[in-house]
Design an enzyme around this catalytic site. Structure first.
Site: not given
Ligand code: S3P
Length: 461
Positions: A30, A74, A78, A114, A138, A142, A162, A165-166
């Site tokens: 950055s 970042t 965030k 973003d 994911g 992001a 993986r 739940d998330k």
């Protein structure tokens, strides 16, 4: 410039200064990227990185209000920064993530650029998510940005990862904030087969563990792969794609555009698309220079290949992009010997030339921070290869033969080709050497076009 919290406490800005807060900060691009954007828009400003541990965020934020023109956040700030703000713009609110903060009339206002970066990166590739089946790998920061963009544009999104739940939590967040959101969650083994767009938002495949991919193969209808990772610029996930039917994109353009939009929020500057493209190319160059050290443990880039393959032209451009110094080995030899190469061949013979060539290559290999273009015959001697490889990454320009012939058609400076049938001699030498260039180099790049060769080369480092 990267500061620790201790350094930031006593930091006194000399001009308008912006900062990135993150923890750990690592090797962020950055500051270099924002410096380029300041230069492109004529702003006299600084951009620093501050390593802010989670427990120091509130203190760093108070200091930022006093010292800085604005901040970027970042990982892992965030979300955590939101309660410290006076206002949050609607998009950032829906995303539950703020990456850009402006200080305006005593107020701290949070934004998310973003998502603008994702939007512009997809637009640049001509990708419209409406009606498409998209897969998101994911569920972190992001991921939420990519998911919001795709779902709000009308894609049917499948989230996998993986931790189911998330993934389900992100699905819920999307359904709560985007009217009519079409989102499902599947385990990796049950990914729908008719997926068209694939997005990797996990860190799997990031330097230094760049051989890892979050998938073993792509669904067979995949048209487009987007990887939010930019180091390496070609990730293992992107390499799963068949280049004939699937377009791929890394995360660097998204990074450039989120930075450009942050500056627009801070100071109102607008960036020309062409300026952003130039900054993108230079940032790939800076990344290549960094990977030269970090990944390959080398200081120099050395170009080899047949006469007329474009080593000097590409070497000069590559030096400009990477910020390294350009040296052409033949020119260096001519300057040091005070004679042109055809004259050296005519007066002292080839054996003398080869000995001088080896001596100068040994000398130049002691340098650090150069792009070195070798003469076409230099790598025929093992000792030269050994010398340049001590400090340099050796790259072969495997320019197609027809292009080489074209480049050499007007050349009078190659004594080896001074034969009655120049083209036959060019072909004979080319055939005799081709395998050697492949064998000695770390890798080859091949294209008839200089701009393409340069792009391939920079992304292969
Ligand atoms: C040679 C290539 C030339 C120069 C010399 C010998 C060769 O350099 O070093 O004429 O053996 O191929 P370029 O490859 O830059 O033409």
């Amino acid at each position: 410039m990267l500061l620790s919290m201790e350094e930031f406490r006593v930091f006194e800005p000399k001009k308008t200064t912006y900062a990135l807060f993150g923890w750990p900060l690592g090797h962020t691009m950055s500051p270099a990227l924002h410096a380029q954007l300041f230069a492109a828009s004529g702003q006299d400003a600084d951009y620093i990185g501050v390593a802010v541990p989670p427990e120091a965020l509130a203190e760093a934020f108070t200091l930022a209000r006093q010292k800085l023109g604005g901040i970027n956040c970042t990982i892992p700030h965030k979300k955590a920064v939101i309660p410290l703000l006076d206002e949050v713009d609607a998009a950032a609110h829906d995303l539950c993530a703020v990456n850009t903060i402006a200080f305006r009339e005593g107020k701290a206002i949070g934004y998310n650029t973003d998502i603008l970066g994702v939007a512009e990166s997809l637009k640049r590739d001509g990708i419209t998510p409406r009606g498409k089946k998209a897969l998101l790998l994911g569920y972190g920061g992001a991921a939420s940005v990519i998911a919001h963009y795709c779902v709000s544009q009308g894609a049917h999104l499948t989230i996998t990862g993986r931790d189911m739940d998330k993934a389900a939590a992100l699905q819920k967040q999307l359904c709560d904030t985007v009217p009519g959101a079409q989102v499902s969650v599947f385990s990796r083994r049950h990914i729908p087969r008719d997926i068209q767009l694939v997005f990797n938002s996990t860190p799997v495949g990031m330097f230094p563990r760049e051989n890892a991919a979050p998938l073993h193969f792509l669904p067979h209808k995949t048209e487009y792969v987007f990887d939010a990772i930019y180091n390496p610029p070609v990730t293992a996930t992107m390499k799963l794609a068949n280049p004939r039917k699937t377009k791929t994109r890394d995360g660097l353009f998204m990074l450039v555009m989120q930075a450009a939009h942050a500056q627009t929020i801070w100071s109102g500057v607008q960036f020309e698309p062409a300026a952003c493209e130039t900054i993108l190319r230079r940032t790939y160059g800076q990344l290549a220079a960094k990977r030269l050290h970090d990944k390959h443990g080398k200081q120099n880039i050395v170009l080899c290949g047949f006469m007329g393959s474009g080593k000097t032209t590409i070497g000069r451009k590559l030096a400009r992009l990477t910020g390294l110094q350009f040296i052409d080995a033949d020119q260096y030899l001519e300057e040091r010997e005070g004679k042109k190469i055809p004259d050296i061949f005519a007066e002292r013979g080839e054996a003398y030339f080869r000995d001088r060539e080896s001596a100068y290559i040994r000398e130049l290999s002691q340098r650090s921070g150069i792009v070195l273009s070798l003469g076409g015959g230099a790598v025929l001697r093992e000792e030269n290869v050994h010398a340049v490889k001590q400090t340099g990454l050796l790259i072969h320009l495997d320019t197609p033969f027809y292009r080489i012939v074209k480049n050499l058609s007007h050349s009078v400076s190659r004594p080896l080709l001074n034969k009655p049938d120049k083209q036959a001699e060019t072909r004979r030498l080319y055939n005799a050497r081709k395998a050697i260039y492949h064998r000695v180099s770390d890798f080859s790049v091949r294209s008839p076009k200089i701009s393409e060769t340069l792009e391939q080369l920079v992304k292969s480092i």
